[in-house]
Scaffold this motif. Structure first.
Motif, PDB file in Angstrom:
ATOM      1  N   HIS A  77       0.837  -1.195   0.000  1.00 13.02           N
ATOM      2  CA  HIS A  77       0.000   0.000   0.000  1.00 13.02           C
ATOM      3  C   HIS A  77       0.877   1.250   0.000  1.00 13.02           C
ATOM      4  N   ASP A  78       0.284   2.362  -0.380  1.00 14.56           N
ATOM      5  CA  ASP A  78       0.985   3.639  -0.384  1.00 14.56           C
ATOM      6  C   ASP A  78       0.780   4.403   0.913  1.00 14.56           C
ATOM      7  N   GLU A  79      -0.394   4.230   1.526  1.00 14.61           N
ATOM      8  CA  GLU A  79      -0.716   5.066   2.681  1.00 14.61           C
ATOM      9  C   GLU A  79      -1.826   4.434   3.525  1.00 14.61           C
ATOM     10  N   LEU A  80      -1.646   4.506   4.834  1.00 10.44           N
ATOM     11  CA  LEU A  80      -2.726   4.168   5.764  1.00 10.44           C
ATOM     12  C   LEU A  80      -3.571   5.423   5.906  1.00 10.44           C
ATOM     13  N   LEU A  81      -4.835   5.328   5.528  1.00 15.09           N
ATOM     14  CA  LEU A  81      -5.707   6.501   5.556  1.00 15.09           C
ATOM     15  C   LEU A  81      -6.413   6.684   6.891  1.00 15.09           C
ATOM     16  N   ALA A  82      -6.960   5.578   7.443  1.00 15.09           N
ATOM     17  CA  ALA A  82      -7.773   5.720   8.649  1.00 15.09           C
ATOM     18  C   ALA A  82      -8.027   4.363   9.294  1.00 15.09           C
ATOM     19  N   PHE A  83      -8.458   4.433  10.552  1.00 14.16           N
ATOM     20  CA  PHE A  83      -8.955   3.275  11.312  1.00 14.16           C
ATOM     21  C   PHE A  83     -10.348   3.602  11.822  1.00 14.16           C
ATOM     22  N   GLU A  84     -11.167   2.573  11.924  1.00 15.53           N
ATOM     23  CA  GLU A  84     -12.419   2.618  12.674  1.00 15.53           C
ATOM     24  C   GLU A  84     -12.367   1.445  13.637  1.00 15.53           C
ATOM     25  N   ARG A  85     -12.882   1.629  14.820  1.00 14.16           N
ATOM     26  CA  ARG A  85     -12.854   0.542  15.794  1.00 14.16           C
ATOM     27  C   ARG A  85     -14.047  -0.379  15.586  1.00 14.16           C
ATOM     28  N   GLY A  86     -13.775  -1.679  15.663  1.00  8.41           N
ATOM     29  CA  GLY A  86     -14.839  -2.674  15.565  1.00  8.41           C
ATOM     30  C   GLY A  86     -14.686  -3.558  14.345  1.00  8.41           C
ATOM     31  N   ARG A  87     -15.172  -4.757  14.462  1.00  4.64           N
ATOM     32  CA  ARG A  87     -15.059  -5.729  13.384  1.00  4.64           C
ATOM     33  C   ARG A  87     -16.270  -5.700  12.457  1.00  4.64           C
ATOM     34  N   SER A  88     -17.459  -5.551  13.020  1.00  8.07           N
ATOM     35  CA  SER A  88     -18.689  -5.628  12.223  1.00  8.07           C
ATOM     36  C   SER A  88     -18.864  -4.433  11.288  1.00  8.07           C
ATOM     37  N   ILE A  89     -18.161  -3.356  11.540  1.00 13.63           N
ATOM     38  CA  ILE A  89     -18.279  -2.159  10.699  1.00 13.63           C
ATOM     39  C   ILE A  89     -17.783  -2.431   9.279  1.00 13.63           C
ATOM     40  N   GLU A  90     -16.839  -3.353   9.141  1.00 15.89           N
ATOM     41  CA  GLU A  90     -16.281  -3.644   7.818  1.00 15.89           C
ATOM     42  C   GLU A  90     -17.384  -4.030   6.832  1.00 15.89           C
ATOM     43  N   GLN A  91     -18.280  -4.929   7.211  1.00 12.47           N
ATOM     44  CA  GLN A  91     -19.352  -5.349   6.304  1.00 12.47           C
ATOM     45  C   GLN A  91     -20.276  -4.191   5.968  1.00 12.47           C
ATOM     46  N   GLN A  92     -20.539  -3.321   6.955  1.00 16.46           N
ATOM     47  CA  GLN A  92     -21.368  -2.133   6.696  1.00 16.46           C
ATOM     48  C   GLN A  92     -20.703  -1.254   5.640  1.00 16.46           C
ATOM     49  N   ARG A  93     -19.388  -1.045   5.763  1.00 14.96           N
ATOM     50  CA  ARG A  93     -18.669  -0.196   4.807  1.00 14.96           C
ATOM     51  C   ARG A  93     -18.619  -0.837   3.426  1.00 14.96           C
ATOM     52  N   HIS A  94     -18.474  -2.163   3.370  1.00 12.39           N
ATOM     53  CA  HIS A  94     -18.480  -2.848   2.079  1.00 12.39           C
ATOM     54  C   HIS A  94     -19.830  -2.656   1.389  1.00 12.39           C
ATOM     55  N   ARG A  95     -20.916  -2.718   2.157  1.00 21.14           N
ATOM     56  CA  ARG A  95     -22.251  -2.478   1.578  1.00 21.14           C
ATOM     57  C   ARG A  95     -22.398  -1.004   1.175  1.00 21.14           C
ATOM     58  N   GLN A  96     -21.951  -0.103   2.053  1.00 19.88           N
ATOM     59  CA  GLN A  96     -22.076   1.331   1.807  1.00 19.88           C
ATOM     60  C   GLN A  96     -21.380   1.746   0.509  1.00 19.88           C
ATOM     61  N   PHE A  97     -20.215   1.169   0.251  1.00 18.59           N
ATOM     62  CA  PHE A  97     -19.430   1.545  -0.920  1.00 18.59           C
ATOM     63  C   PHE A  97     -19.444   0.462  -2.010  1.00 18.59           C
ATOM     64  N   SER A  98     -20.463  -0.385  -2.022  1.00 19.43           N
ATOM     65  CA  SER A  98     -20.511  -1.514  -2.963  1.00 19.43           C
ATOM     66  C   SER A  98     -20.457  -1.074  -4.427  1.00 19.43           C
ATOM     67  N   ALA A  99     -20.995   0.090  -4.748  1.00 19.43           N
ATOM     68  CA  ALA A  99     -20.956   0.576  -6.137  1.00 19.43           C
ATOM     69  C   ALA A  99     -19.537   0.908  -6.578  1.00 19.43           C
ATOM     70  N   LEU A 100     -18.623   1.057  -5.620  1.00 21.40           N
ATOM     71  CA  LEU A 100     -17.232   1.412  -5.928  1.00 21.40           C
ATOM     72  C   LEU A 100     -16.304   0.204  -5.932  1.00 21.40           C
ATOM     73  N   ARG A 101     -16.858  -0.971  -5.637  1.00 24.05           N
ATOM     74  CA  ARG A 101     -16.021  -2.175  -5.496  1.00 24.05           C
ATOM     75  C   ARG A 101     -15.350  -2.548  -6.812  1.00 24.05           C
ATOM     76  N   GLU A 102     -14.043  -2.777  -6.722  1.00 20.93           N
ATOM     77  CA  GLU A 102     -13.269  -3.220  -7.886  1.00 20.93           C
ATOM     78  C   GLU A 102     -13.037  -4.724  -7.847  1.00 20.93           C
ATOM     79  N   GLY A 103     -13.097  -5.292  -6.681  1.00 21.72           N
ATOM     80  CA  GLY A 103     -12.867  -6.719  -6.508  1.00 21.72           C
ATOM     81  C   GLY A 103     -12.373  -6.970  -5.096  1.00 21.72           C
ATOM     82  N   GLY A 104     -12.852  -8.052  -4.470  1.00 20.87           N
ATOM     83  CA  GLY A 104     -12.459  -8.353  -3.103  1.00 20.87           C
ATOM     84  C   GLY A 104     -12.787  -7.203  -2.170  1.00 20.87           C
ATOM     85  N   GLU A 105     -11.779  -6.741  -1.453  1.00 21.69           N
ATOM     86  CA  GLU A 105     -11.970  -5.640  -0.501  1.00 21.69           C
ATOM     87  C   GLU A 105     -11.435  -4.316  -1.038  1.00 21.69           C
TER      88      GLU A 105
END
Length: 140
Positions: A77-105
């Motif tokens: 990677h080039d840069e660490l942009l940010a952290f959010e605390r918690g594990r379940s938030i990842e799936q929420q963010r994947h759904r939130q930005f699903s239109a931007l998905r290029e593949g995998g995560e």
């Protein structure tokens, strides 16, 4: 107003250099750890799950880890942009930005995703936030 002044040495938890006097003792301004206290090396550190945002070129990986230093060391990677605390938030963010998905995560780093990262960054620099969460967990 509480002033942040240089500590006599780096914080043993996060390496922070500035502190403030609270409740009769010095505390690291970055993570809140009481200056001079040392985490017990015989005890495991508390589990701190984070959602991380890594930029590589114009793509962002949104992933999760309970050991972010080890995990990020294994991902190009080039840069660490940010952290959010918690594990379940990842799936929420994947759904939130699903239109931007290029593949995998991996997601395209659009203005929408950049605005979300900027909002997270206003809460603090990623490693300082992680140190604060660790400090809070160790004190509880």
């Amino acid at each position: 107003m509480v002033k942040n002044i240089p500590l006599p040495g780096p914080c043993t938890l996060c390496g922070g250099a500035r502190g403030q006097r609270l409740r009769g003792s010095w505390h690291c301004a970055a993570c809140g750890w009481r200056y001079g206290d040392v985490p017990d090396p015989d005890l495991p550190l508390p589990r701190i799950d984070v959602v991380y945002y890594l930029r590589f070129d114009r793509r962002v990986k949104i992933g999760t880890s309970m050991r972010p230093r080890q995990r990020l060391a294994s991902i190009r990677h080039d840069e660490l942009l940010a952290f959010e605390r918690g594990r379940s938030i990842e799936q929420q963010r994947h759904r939130q930005f699903s239109a931007l998905r290029e593949g995998g995560e991996w997601f395209t780093f659009t203005n929408e995703l950049e605005a979300h990262v900027a909002q997270l960054r206003r809460k603090g620099e990623p490693w300082r936030l992680h140190a604060r969460w660790l400090s809070d967990a160790l004190r509880s």
